[in-house]
Design an enzyme around this catalytic site. Structure first.
Site, PDB file in Angstrom:
ATOM      1  N   HIS A  14       2.018  52.168   9.176  1.00 42.70           N
ATOM      2  CA  HIS A  14       2.872  51.807  10.387  1.00 42.70           C
ATOM      3  C   HIS A  14       2.850  50.319  10.918  1.00 42.70           C
ATOM      4  O   HIS A  14       1.343  49.954  10.893  1.00 42.70           O
ATOM      5  CB  HIS A  14       2.883  52.646  11.480  1.00 42.70           C
ATOM      6  CG  HIS A  14       3.143  54.192  11.498  1.00 42.70           C
ATOM      7  ND1 HIS A  14       4.371  54.627  11.287  1.00 42.70           N
ATOM      8  CD2 HIS A  14       2.330  55.264  11.340  1.00 42.70           C
ATOM      9  CE1 HIS A  14       4.607  55.783  11.086  1.00 42.70           C
ATOM     10  NE2 HIS A  14       3.239  56.375  10.961  1.00 42.70           N
ATOM     11  N   CYS A  59      -0.518  75.075 -15.663  1.00 35.94           N
ATOM     12  CA  CYS A  59      -1.655  74.335 -15.993  1.00 35.94           C
ATOM     13  C   CYS A  59      -2.782  74.769 -15.334  1.00 35.94           C
ATOM     14  O   CYS A  59      -4.021  74.277 -15.727  1.00 35.94           O
ATOM     15  CB  CYS A  59      -1.489  72.679 -15.540  1.00 35.94           C
ATOM     16  SG  CYS A  59      -1.469  72.563 -13.832  1.00 35.94           S
TER      17      CYS A  59
END
Length: 482
Positions: free
Chosen positions: A61, A458
């Site tokens: 930000h 996986c």
């Protein structure tokens, strides 16, 4: 420099103990490491950044909409500059996409000039009000009805996981002792009103002793503060639920799409992530339970309703993940960073989602407060910036780099096909200065298990490599490659 996960803590008296190894606690440890005091960083979890920090909305930000004159406004503005510089040095993925605060009704449109004026008061002078035509030229997939927007060019997306890990890595290499699986309990405080010249903290791994104490415990910072006899703030966990859409959705969004902010926060946004996905959220639900990180049907329904207004086509895309994080909201509208010199103690509370951006500035501020409390930090030294492995999509990944693969074929062996994570990356993470304590920690370091199949294909291979590394740890850390 040590990272410990089991066994009794050292019997020495540290100069400073920091409770909490989230993005703020690790940043403070890194800052103090540059001055050579003996530092202990203790964390209840088995990994750094395993609390609020791991579920951040991942926005770097500018601080354009902070309340001018507050500590938060100053630290976010300063932290934005510091973190941008550090990210470039350390290889933390950052993409400066800019943001659009989209106005959907006449009241929101009328609020944009005041937001631009507030941004200028926060030293953010490059905002611009766009008409509806320019908004749709920039973001053609927006839903119908947008009346205009405030453009904030400096807003960026960042990897919050790599940021916390980079701080921790540099801190440990700089001499900090990181003690994981170490829950802080009762505190016998130092100070002029006691007979003790140091704090003694009872932990799940034995007593921890330190002359100065920093409380960066996030959601539990008010509990630690009360053990020192203070009641200035109370933490209310504010749950933020998010939906992560598949990478095929990435072409729909070019900027960070923000709503006009409310008192509860920045509201529901649509933003790309540095990993190539699109994120929708967060909600803002004040709860009583500091462990309630589960999602809810009502929260997800609200997000879909909001998302359908902002970008209807997004809801047609596949959802990769749903998760929720808790922010440490308090009854105050500002950061609660308070020094208690008589106790050689600094509390760092009320750090909300802007804490990621402000983290390095918070750390420098805490260093100064500790100095005011009597700590002699000693002369500063330049710590070598770590070079973190890249897990961002905007930069070359190992599977795309012929030079890495030629030098080490493990970088050409893809284990997680959804996220294109190689065996070499997983090996490096498991041998790193701050290795993961769990498969979730490994996911945050590599993206393995985080794709559309969520580890269905996986998972066994990744688990086998993780278990093998735990059974036969490397003699020394392997430097991460990028």
């Amino acid at each position: 420099m040590t990272v410990t996960t089991t066994g009794d803590l050292p019997g020495e008296v540290y100069d400073v103990a920091i409770i909490g190894a989230g993005v703020v606690g690790t940043a403070i440890a890194r800052e103090l490491a540059a001055h050579r005091p003996r530092i202990a960083l203790v964390e209840a979890s088995d990994d750094v950044g395993d609390g609020t920090s791991k579920a951040n909305t991942a926005i770097l930000h500018t601080g354009f909409d902070a309340t001018p004159g507050t500590l938060e406004a100053r630290l976010v503005r300063e932290g934005y500059r510091r973190l941008n510089t550090f990210a470039a040095e350390a290889g933390i993925p950052v993409e400066p996409l800019g943001a659009l605060l989209v106005a959907w009704d006449s009241e929101q449109l009328a609020a944009l000039p005041a937001l631009a004026e507030k941004a200028a008061r926060n030293d953010c002078h490059d905002t611009r009000i766009l008409g509806a035509d320019e908004v749709y030229a920039r973001e053609p997939h927006l839903g119908p009805g947008a009346l205009g927007a405030l453009e904030v060019p400096g807003e960026s997306i960042i990897c919050p996981w790599t940021t916390t890990l980079a701080y921790a890595t540099q801190a440990v290499r700089g001499g900090v002792d990181l003690h994981l699986n170490c829950t802080a309990g009762a505190i016998t405080a130092a100070g002029a009103t006691t007979e003790y010249d140091h704090h003694e903290i009872a932990t799940s791994r034995g007593p921890l002793r330190a002359r100065y104490l920093v409380n960066a415990a996030g959601l539990h910072s008010d509990e630690i503060d009360r053990r020192l006899g203070h009641t200035e703030f109370s933490v209310t966990p504010r749950r933020g639920q998010l939906i992560v859409f598949d990478k095929f959705a990435r072409g729909l969004v070019g900027s960070i799409l923000l709503p006009v902010p409310t008192a509860l926060g920045k509201g529901v946004l649509v933003a790309p992530t540095v990993y190539g996905n699109v994120m929708l959220g967060p909600t803002a639900e004040d709860l009583d339970d500091k462990h309630a990180t589960g999602s809810s049907a009502a929260g997800l329904s609200l997000l879909r309703d909001k998302g359908g207004r902002i970008m209807p086509e997004l809801l047609d895309e596949e959802v990769t993940a749903v998760y929720a994080g808790l922010r440490a909201a308090t009854e105050h509208a500002d950061f609660q960073i308070r020094a208690h010199p008589e106790q050689a103690y600094v509390a760092v509370g009320g750090i909300r989602s802007t804490g990621l951006t402000a983290s390095m500035a918070i750390a420098a501020h805490v260093r100064d407060l500790l100095t005011d409390c009597g700590l002699d930090p000693g002369p500063a030294r330049q710590l070598e910036a770590p070079r973190m492995p890249n897990i961002g999509e905007a930069f070359p990944r190992p599977y795309q780099r012929a030079d890495l693969i030629a030098a080490d074929p493990a970088y050409g062996t893809v284990v997680c096909h959804c996220e294109r994570v190689t065996r070499g990356e997983i090996r490096d993470a498991l041998r790193a200065t701050v290795p993961p304590g769990s498969l979730d920690g490994l996911r945050r370091r590599t993206r393995a298990l985080g794709g559309r199949c969520q580890g269905f294909y996986c998972g066994a291979a990744v688990r086998a490599q993780f278990d093998e590394a735990r059974a036969h740890p490397a003699a020394a850390p392997t430097e991460a490659r990028r």
